[in-house]
Design an enzyme around this catalytic site. Sequence first.
Site, PDB file in Angstrom:
ATOM      1  CB  SER A  11     -52.365  16.606  21.674  1.00  0.00           C
ATOM      2  OG  SER A  11     -51.218  16.517  22.117  1.00  0.00           O
TER       3      SER A  11
ATOM      4  CB  ALA B 189     -48.030  16.801  11.957  1.00  0.00           C
TER       5      ALA B 189
ATOM      6  CE  LYS C 114     -54.925  14.124  18.908  1.00  0.00           C
ATOM      7  NZ  LYS C 114     -56.498  13.714  18.745  1.00  0.00           N
TER       8      LYS C 114
ATOM      9  CG  ASP D 232     -61.691   0.868  11.812  1.00  0.00           C
ATOM     10  OD1 ASP D 232     -61.546   2.038  12.176  1.00  0.00           O
ATOM     11  OD2 ASP D 232     -61.100   0.174  10.988  1.00  0.00           O
TER      12      ASP D 232
ATOM     13  CE1 TYR E  95     -52.011  12.222  19.188  1.00  0.00           C
ATOM     14  CE2 TYR E  95     -50.765  13.668  20.518  1.00  0.00           C
ATOM     15  CZ  TYR E  95     -51.924  13.047  20.299  1.00  0.00           C
ATOM     16  OH  TYR E  95     -52.820  13.374  21.298  1.00  0.00           O
TER      17      TYR E  95
END
Length: 261
Positions: free
Chosen positions: A144, A161, A163, A65, A159
């Site tokens: 992304s 933000a 990236k 993890d 998401y």
Amino acid sequence: MSAFRTDITERVYAITGASSGYGLAMAEAIVAAGARVGIIARGEDKLTAVAETLGQANCVAVAADVTNSADAARAIQAIHSHFGRLDGLVNNAGMARPGFANNYSDEEIDQQLSLNIAAAMYCTRAAIPLLQGGDNPRIVNISSASAEHIDEMQGLSLYAATKAGLERLSRDTRRECQEWDIGVTILRPGAAMTEFAAGWDMARLKEAVDAWNKRLGGWMDTGMEPGHVADALVYCLGVPAGVSIDLLEIRPNRLSEKFQF
């Protein structure tokens, strides 16, 4: 004149989030290019199956993890110990959950910040000492198109933000790593058909797609496959020492009607 491309044969790369999607395609492409790979993800069964397919001589699987700093460090060290070297790290692990600023839960916020930014920092911190002194060492952070382009899907603001934050972190890491000749690259893919949306809440997804259609119409870009992104990664890894691809964006380039609910 020297060739721009170099050979990555026998080099060793660690990839997070490598049991499916872009990460899996990247592991396959790296092995096809003659290098070896350590694959990291939480799901041990899927990782083991991937490693068996790629071959024990080429691939080692480490279940971890990476949002846990100690687990991330253990995984990176395990790959280095297994192969006796580490030539690069690909921070690919990431997640998105559809939502909007008024309805993201604490858990959704924490999960995306932890996996998309903190995990990349944990793995990078663990990898840098192992990359120092290597032959053409590399760190590649998978961003992304959502971090840059407003025509990407609505309802993924958090998401996007994270990236964008990863890209800013990458640019500073590039400068910090120059003294060790470690190249740092941002690889920014658009969308392709993967398992990325597995587990999404369908009602929240519909809300996001409806907002996307309302704002930007009924058309979207399609035509890209995970293998195209994987080939772009191999290109980034294979530039000569002393040269770094700062940012490489690869996006689909065919118009298609958006999916409807």
